[in-house]
Design an enzyme around this catalytic site. Structure first.
Site, PDB file in Angstrom:
ATOM      1  CG  LEU A   8     -51.414 -15.978  44.960  1.00 45.54           C
ATOM      2  CD1 LEU A   8     -51.917 -16.079  43.525  1.00 45.54           C
ATOM      3  CD2 LEU A   8     -50.664 -17.237  45.361  1.00 45.54           C
ATOM      4  CG  ASP A   9     -44.788 -13.193  47.097  1.00 38.07           C
ATOM      5  OD1 ASP A   9     -45.322 -12.963  48.196  1.00 38.07           O
ATOM      6  OD2 ASP A   9     -43.695 -13.791  46.967  1.00 38.07           O
ATOM      7  CG  MET A  10     -47.352  -6.883  42.894  1.00 35.06           C
ATOM      8  SD  MET A  10     -46.849  -5.175  43.176  1.00 35.06           S
ATOM      9  CE  MET A  10     -45.130  -5.272  42.658  1.00 35.06           C
ATOM     10  N   GLY A  11     -45.782 -10.384  42.346  1.00 37.00           N
ATOM     11  CA  GLY A  11     -45.275 -10.903  41.083  1.00 37.00           C
ATOM     12  C   GLY A  11     -45.826 -12.247  40.691  1.00 37.00           C
ATOM     13  CB  THR A  12     -46.993 -15.133  42.661  1.00 38.11           C
ATOM     14  OG1 THR A  12     -45.690 -15.154  43.245  1.00 38.11           O
ATOM     15  CG2 THR A  12     -47.434 -16.562  42.383  1.00 38.11           C
TER      16      THR A  12
END
Length: 435
Positions: free
Chosen positions: A286-290
């Site tokens: 998952l993306d860091m922000g997700t």
């Protein structure tokens, strides 16, 4: 007049802006507001800027106190000589200048490739870039010094066209030439998104990395600059376990934590899992922000089986996103994507050269939308929400394609797959903290 007085009681920053990741300083916000008023008041400038243009401000100190400079990237309404804005580092647009004269000769010869390459190299040498120490280097020398390792030199032998014409190099060059001390800097977007640039009107953005990182690395030498936040490390967050057995576990990754180690940052879900379960593997990312559900295989057999499920699209995922504005309905977004080589990690929509990307969506409430990705492209959900040909409605907190916030409000809420060893159907669901 290129130097504009700045009347303010705001305190000056301790150090100059790190241009590739920053929060705009109040002094820059004040200067930007004045530039925005100027754009709005000048019809010819505004009409062109409305099509999408990056502008920049540089707050400087001179004998009279604080002032600011303004710039735009490239040309504005076909010109590079608007008196309110700083001039280009080198003016290649003069009709009787060497560049335009030779360009016409090349065109008359049907586009001589060798002459074109020679002219481009000549142009690069005309950009004599200063730094804060008063030293000078042209674009070719800057580029080859930055990409000094043989592999990188082979990949990036010369600057791309347009290098040196972005806001930040123009602003710093003018300041150095006129003995002005740089205090802080910011760039904002005016107008609608373009095919190449998915941007939001009046949002602030970092300098581009593809063209500007090598130049600004040189030009900022001699200034006391804020450190790169990416080198400062991230908070070590708790990673709650949702399910665990002898072969695998499912965790709830918090927003702001990497799935796997990054270029600089080591702390991630993967490193934590390796410490707890030696020989474990992250099955997907998952993306860091997700935030949300992430599967971890405890051994290689489980990992390979899970990977086969992902490869054959047997894993289903549902995401939930909070959008900036209200929306309604359901449907499918098909918008091909590719990386933006000049501004990584950004992606761009490109129907001709991009890879197929498909997302189903359904609004749960006015601003909450459920997203089912049928493909797994980088930033797919973020772009499909933000792009005019998608929902035209950015996810809250999306600093790349929307407006920066406390967190990216995108959450992997549900996942369906088969147990990697028993084959049992597995389904997990977890509610995001922003609902």
């Amino acid at each position: 007049m290129h130097i504009h007085p700045l009347h303010t009681n705001s305190e000056r920053p301790a150090r100059f802006t790190y241009p590739f990741c920053y929060e705009p300083h109040p002094l820059c916000c004040q200067a930007a507001a004045e530039v925005q008023q100027y754009i709005a008041a000048h019809e010819e400038i505004r009409a062109d800027a409305d099509n999408g243009k990056m502008f920049g401000v540089l707050v400087v100190e001179n004998a009279d106190g604080l002032a600011f400079l303004a710039a735009y990237s490239g040309l504005l309404a076909g010109r590079n000589d608007w008196p309110y804005f700083v001039p280009p580092v080198f003016d290649a647009q003069q009709p009787d200048g060497h560049f335009k004269v030779t360009e016409r000769e090349i065109s008359a010869k049907g586009g001589d490739k060798e002459m074109s390459q020679e002219l481009q190299m000549w142009l690069f040498h005309q950009y004599q870039m200063l730094n804060a120490r008063g030293e000078t280097k042209d674009l070719v020398d800057i580029w080859q010094e930055y990409y000094s390792r043989p592999k990188l030199r082979k990949k990036f032998p010369l600057p791309p066209g347009g290098t040196g014409d972005c806001c930040a190099p123009k602003l710093l060059q003018y300041a150095y030439q006129h003995g002005l001390h740089p205090v802080c800097m910011a760039e904002f977007w005016w107008g609608q998104s373009t095919k190449e640039e998915l941007r939001q009107h009046l949002n602030y953005y970092p300098a581009c990395r593809g063209k500007c990182k090598p130049i600004l690395t040189w030009m900022l030498q001699g200034l006391d600059v804020d450190p790169d936040p990416e080198t400062q490390g991230f908070a070590h967050m708790e990673i709650p376990t949702v399910y665990e057995d002898d072969d695998m576990l499912v965790v709830n990754k918090p927003s702001g934590l990497l799935s796997v180690p990054g270029r600089i940052e080591e702390y991630s879900v993967e490193t934590v899992m390796h410490q707890r379960y030696p020989g474990s593997f992250i099955a997907h990312r998952l993306d860091m922000g997700t935030s949300g559900l992430l599967i971890v295989a405890k051994h290689i057999e489980a990992y390979h089986t899970l990977q086969q499920q992902f490869i054959h699209h047997e894993v289903r995922k549902k995401y939930v996103a909070l959008l900036e504005r209200a929306g309604q309905g359901s449907g499918t977004i098909s918008l091909s994507l590719r990386p933006d080589p000049m501004n990584r990690p950004r992606q761009v929509a490109d129907r001709e050269h991009g890879k197929r990307a498909v997302t189903r969506y359904e609004f749960i409430s006015e601003r909450l939308v459920a997203l089912w990705p049928e493909t797994g492209r980088t930033h797919q959900l973020r772009i499909h929400c933000a792009h005019p040909d998608g929902l035209n409605n950015p996810i809250v907190g999306d600093e790349l394609y929307g407006t920066k916030g406390q967190r990216l409000c995108l959450h992997a809420a549900e996942i369906w797959f088969k147990h990697p060893i028993t084959g049992q159907a597995m389904h997990f669901e977890i509610t995001p903290d922003f609902v």
